[in-house]
Design a protein around this motif. Structure first.
Motif, short mmCIF file in Angstrom:
data_model
loop_
_atom_site.label_atom_id
_atom_site.label_comp_id
_atom_site.label_asym_id
_atom_site.label_seq_id
_atom_site.Cartn_x
_atom_site.Cartn_y
_atom_site.Cartn_z
N GLY A 120 0.81 -1.21 0.00
CA GLY A 120 0.00 0.00 0.00
C GLY A 120 0.84 1.26 0.00
N GLY B 286 -0.28 4.48 0.17
CA GLY B 286 -0.97 5.68 0.65
C GLY B 286 0.00 6.40 1.59
N GLY C 167 1.79 3.80 4.06
CA GLY C 167 2.85 2.97 3.48
C GLY C 167 4.03 3.80 3.00
N LYS D 244 1.52 -3.38 -8.29
CA LYS D 244 1.02 -4.75 -8.28
C LYS D 244 0.05 -4.94 -7.13
CE LYS D 244 4.70 -6.99 -10.67
NZ LYS D 244 5.90 -7.78 -10.66
C1 LIG Z 1 -13.12 12.79 -0.33
C2 LIG Z 1 -12.04 12.60 0.74
C3 LIG Z 1 -11.47 13.71 1.35
C4 LIG Z 1 -10.50 13.55 2.33
N1 LIG Z 1 -10.00 14.66 2.91
C5 LIG Z 1 -9.06 14.55 3.87
C6 LIG Z 1 -8.53 15.71 4.52
O1 LIG Z 1 -8.90 16.84 4.19
N2 LIG Z 1 -7.60 15.54 5.50
C7 LIG Z 1 -7.19 14.28 5.90
O2 LIG Z 1 -6.36 14.18 6.81
N3 LIG Z 1 -7.69 13.18 5.31
C8 LIG Z 1 -8.60 13.27 4.31
N4 LIG Z 1 -9.14 12.14 3.74
C9 LIG Z 1 -8.76 10.84 4.29
C10 LIG Z 1 -7.43 10.36 3.82
O3 LIG Z 1 -7.32 10.40 2.42
C11 LIG Z 1 -7.25 8.91 4.24
O4 LIG Z 1 -7.80 8.64 5.49
C12 LIG Z 1 -5.79 8.55 4.36
O5 LIG Z 1 -5.13 9.11 3.28
C13 LIG Z 1 -5.61 7.04 4.32
O6 LIG Z 1 -4.23 6.72 4.08
P1 LIG Z 1 -3.76 5.22 4.05
O7 LIG Z 1 -2.32 5.19 3.68
O8 LIG Z 1 -4.14 4.54 5.31
O9 LIG Z 1 -4.67 4.53 2.94
P2 LIG Z 1 -4.87 4.77 1.39
O10 LIG Z 1 -4.60 6.14 0.95
O11 LIG Z 1 -6.21 4.17 1.05
O12 LIG Z 1 -3.73 3.85 0.75
C14 LIG Z 1 -3.80 2.44 0.75
C15 LIG Z 1 -3.13 1.93 -0.51
O13 LIG Z 1 -3.07 0.50 -0.43
C16 LIG Z 1 -3.34 -0.03 -1.71
N5 LIG Z 1 -3.80 -1.41 -1.57
C17 LIG Z 1 -4.90 -1.86 -0.93
N6 LIG Z 1 -4.98 -3.21 -1.02
C18 LIG Z 1 -3.87 -3.59 -1.74
C19 LIG Z 1 -3.39 -4.85 -2.20
N7 LIG Z 1 -4.04 -6.01 -1.93
N8 LIG Z 1 -2.24 -4.89 -2.91
C20 LIG Z 1 -1.56 -3.73 -3.19
N9 LIG Z 1 -1.99 -2.51 -2.80
C21 LIG Z 1 -3.13 -2.44 -2.09
C22 LIG Z 1 -4.42 0.90 -2.26
O14 LIG Z 1 -4.48 0.80 -3.68
C23 LIG Z 1 -3.90 2.27 -1.79
O15 LIG Z 1 -3.05 2.87 -2.75
C24 LIG Z 1 -10.09 12.25 2.73
C25 LIG Z 1 -10.64 11.12 2.11
C26 LIG Z 1 -11.62 11.28 1.12
C27 LIG Z 1 -12.20 10.04 0.46
#
Ligand SMILES: Cc1cc2nc3c(=O)[nH]c(=O)nc-3n(C[C@H](O)[C@H](O)[C@H](O)COP(=O)(O)OP(=O)(O)OC[C@H]3O[C@@H](n4cnc5c(N)ncnc54)[C@H](O)[C@@H]3O)c2cc1C
Length: 202
Positions: free
Chosen positions: A12, A14, A17, A79
């Motif tokens: 991941g 995001g 990660g 991937k």
């Molecule tokens: C409309 C909207 C507005 C937002 N506004 C804000 C804001 O103003 N301020 C704020 O702080 N937050 C905001 N957020 C929330 C924020 O975007 C997320 O909570 C945060 O970015 C999550 O980060 P993450 O790394 O946990 O997950 P993610 O960003 O979801 O990253 C996870 C990654 O893992 C990958 N993945 C998943 N499963 C697999 C797999 N099996 N194999 C390979 N890759 C995989 C996904 O493709 C993705 O790229 C907003 C969200 C939305 C939807």
């Protein structure tokens, strides 16, 4: 599959990660970051309140984060991880390859369950929101509808009133609301309308 053993495979790309990848890269670890693309951050048109950025597109955060991680020799592959097995080492499998690692970090995020309402995706992040912390502020002093299919959404409606706006209508979406919840909402001046929305007009 080859014999190479990474110190860490991160699943991941995001913010979670990528931040892990940047630090491990800076600790001179041998890191592979696997991402299938299209996570929650990627879909966010506007991320607000990240330290030093009043407003930034989610895709910009990812692009810059990847560049930063690569600068510390993190290998990044587009991937989807299909399975992780642990024996002596971890084996991380994608549909066309497998990788060995001493450690695995799963940072695959969460995803929003969008109800089957016409135009919901079109207005996501632009009038239709899923996160009180991210977007509640934008509704300050505006007329809003809070909708939810779990009882916790009643708390969201109450918190919205406390912080952002008094003009709130609450819709229990496919949810049978207990009398006690109706009473609390009524005491707070929040209208309850029990209907099933089919479309967002805009
Ligand atoms: C409309 C909207 C507005 C937002 N506004 C804000 C804001 O103003 N301020 C704020 O702080 N937050 C905001 N957020 C929330 C924020 O975007 C997320 O909570 C945060 O970015 C999550 O980060 P993450 O790394 O946990 O997950 P993610 O960003 O979801 O990253 C996870 C990654 O893992 C990958 N993945 C998943 N499963 C697999 C797999 N099996 N194999 C390979 N890759 C995989 C996904 O493709 C993705 O790229 C907003 C969200 C939305 C939807």
């Amino acid at each position: 599959m080859n014999d190479h053993v990474f110190d860490c495979v991160i699943i991941g790309a995001g913010p979670g990660g990528l931040q892990a990848a940047i630090y491990l890269g800076r600790y001179n670890r041998d890191v592979l970051l696997l991402d299938r693309s299209g996570g929650r951050t990627w879909h966010s048109r506007h991320i607000e309140n990240v330290l030093t950025h009043k407003l930034i597109a989610g895709s910009d955060i990812i692009d810059r984060g990847m560049e930063q991680a690569r600068s510390f020799n993190v290998r990044i592959e587009r991937k989807r991880v299909a399975a992780v097995r642990k024996e002596d080492l971890f084996t991380v499998s994608t549909p066309d390859a497998s990788y060995h690692a001493r450690y695995v970090i799963v940072s695959s995020g969460v995803y929003d369950i969008i109800p089957p309402i016409k135009n919901a995706l079109r207005f996501l992040g632009a009038g239709y929101y899923t996160c009180i912390d991210c977007d509640g502020y934008k509704t300050t002093n505006r007329k809003i509808v809070v909708m939810g299919d779990v009882l916790q959404s009643v708390n969201i409606a109450l918190a919205m009133k406390q912080m952002f706006t008094k003009d709130i209508t609450y819709i229990p979406y496919r949810l049978s609301l207990p009398d006690s919840a109706e009473e609390v909402l009524s005491e707070e001046g929040i209208k309850v309308v029990s209907v099933e929305p089919v479309s967002i007009i805009g």
